[in-house]
Motif scaffolding. Structure first.
Motif, PDB file in Angstrom:
ATOM      1  N   LYS A  61       0.756  -1.178  -0.026  1.00  0.00           N
ATOM      2  CA  LYS A  61      -0.011   0.011   0.079  1.00  0.00           C
ATOM      3  C   LYS A  61       1.021   1.228   0.004  1.00  0.00           C
ATOM      4  O   LYS A  61       0.496   2.287  -0.745  1.00  0.00           O
ATOM      5  CB  LYS A  61      -0.868  -0.023   1.216  1.00  0.00           C
ATOM      6  N   HIS A  63       3.636   1.646  -1.586  1.00  0.00           N
ATOM      7  CA  HIS A  63       4.241   1.821  -2.687  1.00  0.00           C
ATOM      8  C   HIS A  63       3.203   2.413  -3.854  1.00  0.00           C
ATOM      9  O   HIS A  63       3.359   3.199  -4.586  1.00  0.00           O
ATOM     10  CB  HIS A  63       4.784   0.627  -3.289  1.00  0.00           C
ATOM     11  N   GLU A  64       1.858   1.830  -3.664  1.00  0.00           N
ATOM     12  CA  GLU A  64       0.875   2.091  -4.279  1.00  0.00           C
ATOM     13  C   GLU A  64       0.486   3.687  -4.272  1.00  0.00           C
ATOM     14  O   GLU A  64       0.045   4.387  -5.160  1.00  0.00           O
ATOM     15  CB  GLU A  64      -0.456   1.352  -3.981  1.00  0.00           C
TER      16      GLU A  64
END
Length: 394
Positions: A61, A63-64
């Protein structure tokens, strides 16, 4: 005089530990010389064994939502993880000097197991402890009767813990003697159970070479001391009989996935459970994926039971050895017989429980279990942790 003698003995023990001194000195120097990277996070799961669990959910999450963050994972065997972790992750061997440097220069640490108290952490760094079983049965750390009262790093140095229930929050507070803040939005690993993506489930089944239309029963026994360093032996349960009964009742094809506890040696000794529809998935990296694709969970004393009920699908506790387990292994946080869980203490009882299961009964039972724990899973736990990290990095 006695307290002084105790202090002297502690100092002597510390002085005889060159690795401890090295770790603290190296981390202190790395931190002061290189400083902190505000957008860098170091993740560890189960002491460096796996790319999994709550740390993985947060890492993905992070990195997202904020791809500018530098993400580092510590593994016991990083070369074995190259094909598993995403390209944006840097992998470092845990317990190495490089690992000490990564920890010393990262703004954030995320762990689900606990860190050695003999490491250096500056006041500017943020340690997030997610643990790995919000609604577990077994007493842990300071909650274990007659446990030697030792200090854990988390007691003094942890900055944030996550919780998915009132029970989980109380457990972590007492187990770690932790009095700091909690993010009370759930366990990050459970977000995907609430989202329940069909595409995600199909991808996992494809990876395991399981037909999309097949139903899944997951058998996940927990750790026994007797299995330490050797294969976990499955004796009391007849999984072939379970599969035949499920097929007869539902007119569907069923597969059984069997996952030994990570504390055991790789693999299982299945004995009378040798069947082409019984698949050993002990080495599958993330238990959360297996829970996602399962239609029925059979476990004994695993915290996975408290997660699986979020799917509103049936879970049965198979506990033919409970009395022995309580004597030889661990005590529990509560009396299981006074909880809403369905319990079978023999193969015959297990089949009886399966026969009377239906969707409505299972859903009601899961809701009772979640209420029993005071669960407050939101499906947004990973996002909440990541937003906290982003705010602390600014």
């Amino acid at each position: 005089m006695k307290p002084q003698k105790k202090r002297n003995k502690s100092l002597e023990k510390f002085a005889r530990s060159p690795v401890i001194i090295r770790n603290i000195m190296f981390m202190f120097l790395f931190n002061k010389i290189y400083g902190l990277k505000k957008k860098k996070a170091v993740f560890t799961s189960f002491g460096g064994k796996w790319y999994s669990d709550n740390p993985k959910a947060i890492s993905v999450k992070l990195h997202e939502l904020y791809p500018e963050f530098e993400i580092v994972w510590l593994f016991k065997n990083p070369e074995e993880k190259q094909a598993i972790v995403p390209a944006y992750v840097r992998t470092i061997k845990s317990d190495s000097v490089k690992a000490l440097k990564e920890l010393a220069t990262a703004k954030f640490w995320v762990d689900n197991f606990g860190k050695s108290k003999y490491i250096y952490k500056s006041r500017s760094q943020v340690y997030i402890q997610t643990w790995h079983g919000d609604r577990g049965f077994k007493n842990v750390l300071h909650n274990v009767p007659k446990n030697i009262k030792k200090h854990y790093l988390e007691e003094k140095k942890c900055d944030l813990m996550t919780a998915g229930s009132t029970t989980g929050k109380k457990k972590l507070s007492t187990a770690f003697v932790y009095h700091g803040p909690f993010l009370e939005f759930g366990s990050p690993r459970n977000d995907q159970l609430i989202e329940d993506s069909q595409k995600r489930k199909n991808d996992i089944k494809d990876k395991l070479n399981i037909p999309v239309q097949a139903k899944i029963v997951l058998f996940a026994p927990t750790f026994r001391k007797v299995n330490k360093g050797e294969k976990q032996c499955v004796r009391e349960i007849n999984l072939t009989q379970v599969l035949l009964k499920l097929k007869d009742l539902t007119n569907c094809d069923w597969k059984c996935l069997v996952r030994a506890h990570p504390g055991s040696s790789p693999g299982l000794s299945l004995e009378k459970n040798k069947d082409q529809n019984i698949i050993d998935v002990t080495m599958y990296e993330d238990m959360a994926d297996l829970l996602l694709i399962a239609d029925l969970l059979i476990t004994d004393y695993s915290a996975s039971a408290g997660d699986f009920v979020l799917k509103k699908k049936p879970v049965i506790l198979f506990q033919p050895d409970r009395e022995r387990y309580l004597i030889e292994e661990r005590t529990f946080y509560f009396n299981i017989d006074e909880s809403p869980y369905m319990v079978a203490k023999s193969q015959d009882e297990l089949i009886e429980k399966i026969i009377v299961l239906d969707e409505k009964t299972a859903k009601k039972n899961c809701e009772e279990i979640l209420s029993f724990y005071g669960a407050y899973e939101t499906g947004k736990a990973s996002e909440r942790v990541v937003e906290y990290m982003h705010s602390e990095s600014c």
